[in-house]
Design an enzyme around this catalytic site. Structure first.
Site, PDB file in Angstrom:
ATOM      1  N   GLU A  99       0.825  -1.214   0.000  1.00  0.00           N
ATOM      2  CA  GLU A  99       0.000   0.000   0.000  1.00  0.00           C
ATOM      3  C   GLU A  99       0.861   1.267   0.000  1.00  0.00           C
ATOM      4  OE1 GLU A  99      -4.006  -1.813   2.076  1.00  0.00           O
ATOM      5  OE2 GLU A  99      -2.528  -0.900   3.399  1.00  0.00           O
ATOM      6  N   GLU A 124      -5.608  -7.726  -2.090  1.00  0.00           N
ATOM      7  CA  GLU A 124      -6.287  -7.702  -0.788  1.00  0.00           C
ATOM      8  C   GLU A 124      -7.722  -7.297  -1.030  1.00  0.00           C
ATOM      9  OE1 GLU A 124      -4.696  -5.392   2.436  1.00  0.00           O
ATOM     10  OE2 GLU A 124      -2.614  -5.811   1.843  1.00  0.00           O
TER      11      GLU A 124
END
Length: 457
Positions: free
Chosen positions: A162, A356
C-alpha cells in the site's frame, strides 16, 4: 453456472509477517518497531500473532485443501537482517526458504512483499526511518539480497504494501518515523524516498531475473459528496495525489505534471536527485497491484482552506449514503472495485492484480461452524464485479487474493475484527489454543476456486 475466468487465474491469500508470524524474539530475529508496541484495551501486542512461525505447515495445508494456487506473504526485514543494515541472519532466511519450498510442494505460487510497515527498530531509532537516505540504501541492499535468494522460485514481487499510504499522515506511523514535527515537506520526502527504494529494487529484479514486479496501492474509491464542482475537484485531486501520481512513476517513470507543479509552487524540497530520475527512467511495472475494501465520499465544505490534497480525507471524508457497512464503518461497494479495475487499466494498460479484498466482522466461536454468509456475500459481489471488469470492460486481471484465509490481528492489532475464512481461537488478550476452525465461507470459496470463478452461488 456462469463463465469461468481465464485459465491460469491466481486465487489466493495475502498476509503480513507481523500479523501472522509471532516468534518475535526467536531464530535470530531483531526487533521491529512493532515488537515494542504494547497491548491496549482494543488490541493485542505483536509477539505471537497467530504463531505462523511454528504453525505455518498447518495453515499451508488449509490453503491447499481449499485449492488456493497463490500466497502473498511478507518477509520480515528484521528477521533476515536484525539491524536492517548489518549482517544477514541465515536462520531467518532459511525460514522463508523453507516456506517457499513448502508452498511450491503444494502447488501454491509464492508472491513476496518486502515491506509491510515493520521497520527494523534499529533503523527507526538511529535514522528516523525512511526520512533518511541511509534507510533507502539499506532497504535496497535488503531487497536485492532477497531477490538473489528467492527470485528463482518466486515469480511475483511487490516492494511496499500500500505504497500510497506514504503520501498520507499514515506515513509517520509506518515509515519508521519515531520523532519530529511531521511536516508536509517531510511527508513528501518520505513518499519520494520510498519510491526511489521501490524503483531501485524493481530495476534490479528486472535486470537479473525473469520474475515480475509491480507497485501496490491501497485504492479506495472516492466519490464527490455532491455535484458541487468543488466536491468533484477534490475527488479528482485525491485520486491524482494519492494514486495516479504514483502509478505514473510505476508505469511511465515520472511523477505527474500536476503533482510536480504543486511541489514547485509550494517550494517543497523533495530531496529529488538526478540519480533518482535516472533510476525512474529505467522503471516499469509488470502489473498493478492494489488492495480494495471500501469507498468513501469527499465533502469539500468540511476541508479547511489551504489544506493540501494529501489531507482532504482527514477532514472531509464521509460515508457513502445507501451502502451497508460493518461496525467500523467500512462499507460494501463492489461497483467501486470494478471502477478502479477498469479506469486504471484503461489509462495504463498494465495487467491488474487485486491482492487484498475482504470484510472484517466481530465473530465468536461457540463450538460449531460460524455461518458467515455476510462474508460469502461480500466476496461473491466483488468477484462478480471483477468478472464484469474482465468480460464487459476488457480488463486483464491476473488474480484475486483475499484478505484473508485465516483470522489475524487487524492492522491496528485488533483480533476482534476478523477477516478470515478460518477462525483462529484466540482473543486480543487470551491466546487460548489458537486452533484453526474453517467457517462456512471456507467451503464456499473452495467451490469458487474449483470452478475458476464460474460457481458463485
Amino acid at each position: 453456472m456462469s463463465q469461468p475466468l481465464p485459465s491460469g487465474f491466481l486465487w489466493g491469500n495475502s498476509t503480513s509477517s507481523m500479523q501472522t508470524e509471532g516468534g518475535w524474539n526467536e531464530g535470530g530475529k531483531g526487533k521491529s518497531v512493532y515488537d515494542d508496541r504494547p497491548a491496549t484495551d482494543q488490541s493485542s501486542d505483536w509477539h505471537v500473532a497467530i504463531d505462523d512461525y511454528h504453525r505455518y505447515d498447518e495453515d499451508l495445508d488449509l490453503m491447499a485443501q481449499q485449492g488456493m494456487n497463490c500466497y502473498r506473504f511478507q518477509i520480515s526485514w528484521s528477521r533476515v537482517c536484525p539491524t536492517g543494515d548489518g549482517e544477514f541472519n541465515e536462520e531467518g532466511i532459511r525460514f522463508y526458504d523453507n516456506l517457499i519450498n513448502k508452498l511450491i510442494a503444494r502447488n501454491i505460487t509464492p508472491m513476496i512483499c518486502l515491506y509491510h510497515f515493520d521497520m527494523p527498530l534499529a533503523l527507526a531509532e538511529k535514522y528516523n526511518g525512511f526520512s533518511d537516505r541511509h534507510v533507502v540504501d539499506a532497504f535496497i541492499r535488503y531487497g536485492q539480497t532477497m531477490v538473489d535468494r528467492f527470485a528463482d522460485r518466486v515469480p511475483y514481487w511487490i516492494t511496499f504494501n500500500e505504497q500510497n499510504l506514504y503520501s498520507m499522515n499514515e506515513a509517520f506511523r509506518i515509515a519508521g518515523y519515531l520523532q519530529g514535527p511531521e511536516t508536509d515537506e517531510e511527508l513528501f520526502q518520505i513518499s519520494h524516498h520510498v519510491m526511489v527504494a521501490h524503483a531501485a529494487v524493481a530495476n534490479y529484479l528486472h535486470a537479473h531475473t525473469n520474475a515480475k514486479i509491480g507497485g501496490m496501492l491501497a485504492y479506495s474509491e472516492v466519490y464527490p459528496a455532491s455535484s458541487n464542482p468543488r466536491d468533484v475537484l477534490y475527488a479528482r485531486q485525491i485520486d491524482e495525489f494519492l494514486n495516479r501520481n504514483l502509478l505514473d512513476v510505476f508505469v511511465n517513470g515520472h511523477y505527474s505534471t500536476e503533482w510536480l507543479t504543486f511541489v514547485r509552487n509550494q517550494r517543497i524540497d523533495l530531496d529529488f536527485t538526478d540519480d533518482d530520475q535516472a533510476t525512474f527512467d529505467q522503471l516499469h511495472s509488470d502489473f498493478i497491484a492494489f488492495s480494495y475494501y471500501r469507498s468513501v465520499q469527499i465533502n469539500s465544505s468540511m476541508v479547511p482552506i489551504n489544506t493540501i490534497p494529501n489531507h482532504y480525507l482527514d477532514f472531509g471524508a464521509q460515508p457513502v449514503p445507501g451502502l451497508q457497512a460493518n461496525e467500523w464503518g467500512w462499507n460494501v461497494d463492489p461497483l467501486g472495485f470494478r471502477d478502479i479495475l477498469t479506469k486504471v487499466y484503461n489509462q495504463y494498460h498494465v495487467p491488474m492484480f487485486p491482492i487484498e479484498n475482504g470484510i472484517g466482522i466481530r465473530e465468536v466461536y461457540q463450538g460449531h461452524e460460524i455461518q458467515d454468509d455476510y462474508r460469502i456475500d461480500y466476496h461473491r459481489q466483488h468477484i462478480q464485479a471483477l468478472k464484469d471488469a474482465v468480460f464487459t470492460d476488457g480488463v486483464e486481471v491476473l488474480g484475486y487474493l483475499g484478505w484473508g484465509l485465516i483470522d489475524i490481528p487487524s492492522s491496528s492489532g485488533n483480533m476482534d475484527k476478523r477477516y478470515g475464512m478460518v477462525y483462529v481461537n484466540r482473543t486480543n488478550h487470551d491466546l487460548r489454543d489458537m486452533r484453526r476452525v474453517p467457517k462456512k465461507s471456507y467451503w464456499w470459496f473452495q467451490k469458487v476456486i474449483a470452478s475458476n470463478g464460474a460457481q458463485l452461488d
